[in-house]
Design a protein around this motif. Structure first.
Motif, PDB file in Angstrom:
ATOM      1  N   ASN A 246      64.802  44.614  35.784  1.00 24.67           N
ATOM      2  CA  ASN A 246      65.865  44.726  36.791  1.00 24.67           C
ATOM      3  C   ASN A 246      65.319  44.535  38.202  1.00 24.67           C
ATOM      4  O   ASN A 246      64.151  44.792  38.463  1.00 24.67           O
TER       5      ASN A 246
ATOM      6  N   GLU B 268      72.639  50.913  37.992  1.00 22.93           N
ATOM      7  CA  GLU B 268      72.039  50.735  36.665  1.00 22.93           C
ATOM      8  C   GLU B 268      70.650  51.365  36.600  1.00 22.93           C
ATOM      9  O   GLU B 268      70.319  52.070  35.635  1.00 22.93           O
TER      10      GLU B 268
ATOM     11  N   PHE C 209      75.649  54.338  33.296  1.00 24.25           N
ATOM     12  CA  PHE C 209      75.250  53.040  32.757  1.00 24.25           C
ATOM     13  C   PHE C 209      76.477  52.258  32.294  1.00 24.25           C
ATOM     14  O   PHE C 209      76.593  51.057  32.556  1.00 24.25           O
TER      15      PHE C 209
ATOM     16  N   SER D  39      78.169  51.047  35.329  1.00 26.56           N
ATOM     17  CA  SER D  39      77.440  49.926  35.938  1.00 26.56           C
ATOM     18  C   SER D  39      77.683  48.625  35.184  1.00 26.56           C
ATOM     19  O   SER D  39      77.659  47.555  35.777  1.00 26.56           O
ATOM     20  N   SER D  40      77.942  48.712  33.898  1.00 25.74           N
ATOM     21  CA  SER D  40      78.188  47.488  33.128  1.00 25.74           C
ATOM     22  C   SER D  40      79.520  46.851  33.515  1.00 25.74           C
ATOM     23  O   SER D  40      79.695  45.643  33.385  1.00 25.74           O
TER      24      SER D  40
ATOM     25  N   LYS E 289      79.088  44.800  37.102  1.00 26.04           N
ATOM     26  CA  LYS E 289      78.266  43.609  37.215  1.00 26.04           C
ATOM     27  C   LYS E 289      79.136  42.396  37.540  1.00 26.04           C
ATOM     28  O   LYS E 289      80.225  42.254  37.010  1.00 26.04           O
TER      29      LYS E 289
END
Length: 156
Positions: free
Chosen positions: A83, A90, A144, A147-148, A151
């Motif tokens: 990353n 994330e 998480f 955060s997905s 994106k």
């Protein structure tokens, strides 16, 4: 030039790990097994030992659970390495999960069980006792997932 990757965020994992371990050693030094102190009408500090995973599943599978924690931890470190440092949400979420996983792994290897002590109940409903590592893991997983969804979508 040094690559600016997500490994910078391991500082969060380190903080979670040490706060978790310190809280568990405090419990071990101040409480007897199953001793409980009411803090609020719905919250107590209660020392219990968990020889399984979440909600005591896989009870007695210490080495299998340790191996899974190591594999997940390795995968998270690799994800942080891949990353960009700027992927804040994330990387933060992965760091929380990693710190919590390593905290519970330490317990399994050092004590042979995980120290749990945060005890929540409302009336007849009682949530399984948990610890700071478990909080970090759950918050990390939630962030998480969030955060997905944040994106940027790739255009074709």
């Amino acid at each position: 030039m040094k690559k600016e990757n997500g490994l910078y965020w391991l500082i969060i994992s380190t903080i979670v790990f040490f706060v978790d371990i310190a809280s568990k050693f405090w419990i071990l030094n101040k409480f007897n097994l199953y001793e409980s102190i009411n803090v609020l009408p719905f919250f107590s500090i209660t020392y219990v030992q968990n020889i399984g995973a979440a909600f005591s599943i896989f009870e007695g599978q210490r080495w299998m659970l340790a191996a899974v924690a190591l594999l997940i931890s390795g995968a998270i470190v690799y994800m942080l390495y891949r990353n960009k440092r700027q992927q804040k949400l994330e990387n933060f979420s992965l760091s929380l999960i990693l710190g919590g996983a390593l905290g519970n792994l330490f317990d399994r290897l050092y004590h042979g069980f995980v120290v749990d002590f945060l005890d929540v109940n409302f009336g007849c409903w009682h949530y399984p006792t948990f610890n700071i590592a478990d909080c970090a893991i759950c918050i990390g997983i939630g962030l998480f997932i969030l955060s997905s969804y944040k994106k940027p979508q790739k255009t074709e």
